[in-house]
Design a protein around this motif. Structure first.
Motif, mmCIF file in Angstrom:
data_model
loop_
_atom_site.group_PDB
_atom_site.id
_atom_site.type_symbol
_atom_site.label_atom_id
_atom_site.label_comp_id
_atom_site.label_asym_id
_atom_site.label_seq_id
_atom_site.Cartn_x
_atom_site.Cartn_y
_atom_site.Cartn_z
ATOM 1 N N LYS A 13 0.640 -1.347 -0.056
ATOM 2 C CA LYS A 13 -0.190 0.091 0.236
ATOM 3 C C LYS A 13 0.863 1.201 -0.094
ATOM 4 C CE LYS A 13 -3.928 -2.017 2.344
ATOM 5 N NZ LYS A 13 -4.954 -1.895 3.374
ATOM 6 N N ARG B 236 0.463 4.258 -2.501
ATOM 7 C CA ARG B 236 0.120 5.861 -2.223
ATOM 8 C C ARG B 236 1.034 6.671 -2.049
ATOM 9 N NH1 ARG B 236 -3.548 3.387 3.047
ATOM 10 N NH2 ARG B 236 -5.047 2.576 1.917
ATOM 11 N N GLN B 237 2.352 6.188 -1.990
ATOM 12 C CA GLN B 237 3.444 7.204 -1.517
ATOM 13 C C GLN B 237 4.474 7.184 -2.632
ATOM 14 O OE1 GLN B 237 5.077 7.315 2.425
ATOM 15 N NE2 GLN B 237 7.060 6.910 1.463
#
Length: 356
Positions: A96, A100-101
């Motif tokens: 994740k 997301r980053q």
């Protein structure tokens, strides 16, 4: 002899980077530096050491375009070839945090590099901005790791530090690693320029293909071995992190030490750097879909890389089938990739709704 020199240069770069990372990591541990810091600095910089050595040497030798071509070609190779091969070996798990980053950061820094090269070069100010971004990104990762209370580099660094080694030997490894990097970069740049001259192509083409693939050998080994061992999330994180460092570290630091601005010729600015950005953007939906990079997607990556290199070589050698190849890529391969992404994305959304 030129090809032997090229191969020897690549070997020296790989060995030099390995010695430098191990020696520096153990020295840092001897001085009480936490393994988190070692992982985010020494190990991270070490994976980009071959690219940095080659780009700095190229800039100092007057092949300023080769400096950018090496970093851009490495980023394209990392995603399309390394992740392609790794995904074919075994479907890759996407964390994740990557979705997301890290992948959005990779896209942003790739776009920044594209905007900087619109005028045909990267000057000192722009290189300084990239270098500041490097320190900011490293500091962000460090404080994030401390906040989460997890050492993201524990396993890798602790394995490296497991066997105690005398300080003098670590110092010798660092010095020897740096010497091999400098020596290997010199041989690699020299042979790449000679091959480009013999083939009648510009140095950027050699930098985007042979040199870029060669300097990415540490990432190839790391990602494929991690996939075989079942550490399928490490393979993806290694590539994404390396791409971010290649732009911020390799372009930033080599641009700062270069006596002249790093050159981005017409081909780099109009074809290769946009391809690098497109490849980074392609990762966003494919990584999001099911949080897994499947074998079919790995094959798509490999097909795109073969098409890209084929097009570069055909263009450099002015092959008569160039226009046909270009049409096949634009109107054949790319629509297939887009159609697959759209269908897979819609299917994934439906599956998520059913599960929800």
């Amino acid at each position: 002899m030129t090809w032997l020199l090229l191969g020897a240069g690549l070997v020296l770069l790989v060995i030099g980077a390995d010695l430098l990372v191990k020696g520096a990591a153990r020295l840092a541990a001897n001085f009480g530096v936490p393994s988190l810091v070692i992982g985010l600095t020494v190990v991270a910089f070490g994976t980009s050491a071959p690219e940095l050595a080659v780009s700095v040497k190229a800039a100092f030798s007057g092949q300023a375009e080769l400096a950018i071509a090496n970093a851009v070609g490495s980023n394209i190779f990392n995603v399309l070839f390394i992740l392609g091969v790794a995904a074919v070996v075994s479907p890759l798990i996407i964390s994740k945090q990557l979705i997301r980053q890290d992948v959005p950061i990779m896209v942003v820094v790739s776009v920044v590099a594209l905007l900087m090269t619109l005028n045909g070069n990267i000057n000192k100010l722009e290189a300084a901005i990239l270098a500041l971004g490097l320190f900011g990104y490293t500091a962000f990762l460090f404080f994030q790791g401390k906040k989460q209370g997890a050492d993201v580099s524990d396993e890798e660094v602790e394995e490296m530090l497991k066997t105690p080694v005398p300080t003098w030997k670590n110092v010798l490894m660092v010095v020897g690693g740096l010497a091999l990097l400098v020596w290997g970069a010199r041989w690699l740049v020299q042979s790449a320029v000679e091959i480009a001259t013999a083939w009648g192509v510009n140095e950027a083409v050699i930098g985007l293909t042979i040199v870029a693939a060669g300097t990415s050998l540490p990432e190839v080994v790391t990602s494929v071995v991690a996939t075989i061992k079942g550490q399928r999330d490490i393979a993806v994180g290694n590539v994404v992190g390396s791409n971010i460092f290649n732009i911020l570290c390799v372009l930033g630091l080599s641009g700062l030490v270069s006596p002249t601005p790093l050159l981005a010729g017409e081909q780099l600015a109009n074809i290769d750097i946009p391809v690098m950005v497109g490849v980074a953007i392609l990762c966003v939906p494919l990584f999001f879909i099911g949080s897994i990079l499947h074998r079919v997607e790995g094959l798509l990556f490999l097909a795109l890389y073969v098409a890209y290199v084929w097009y570069l070589v055909a263009m450099a050698l002015s092959q008569p089938y160039l226009n046909t190849l270009q049409s096949g890529i634009i109107y054949g391969l790319l629509p297939i990739v887009v159609l697959y992404v759209v269908i897979a994305f819609i299917h994934d959304i439906r599956q998520r709704r059913l599960r929800g």
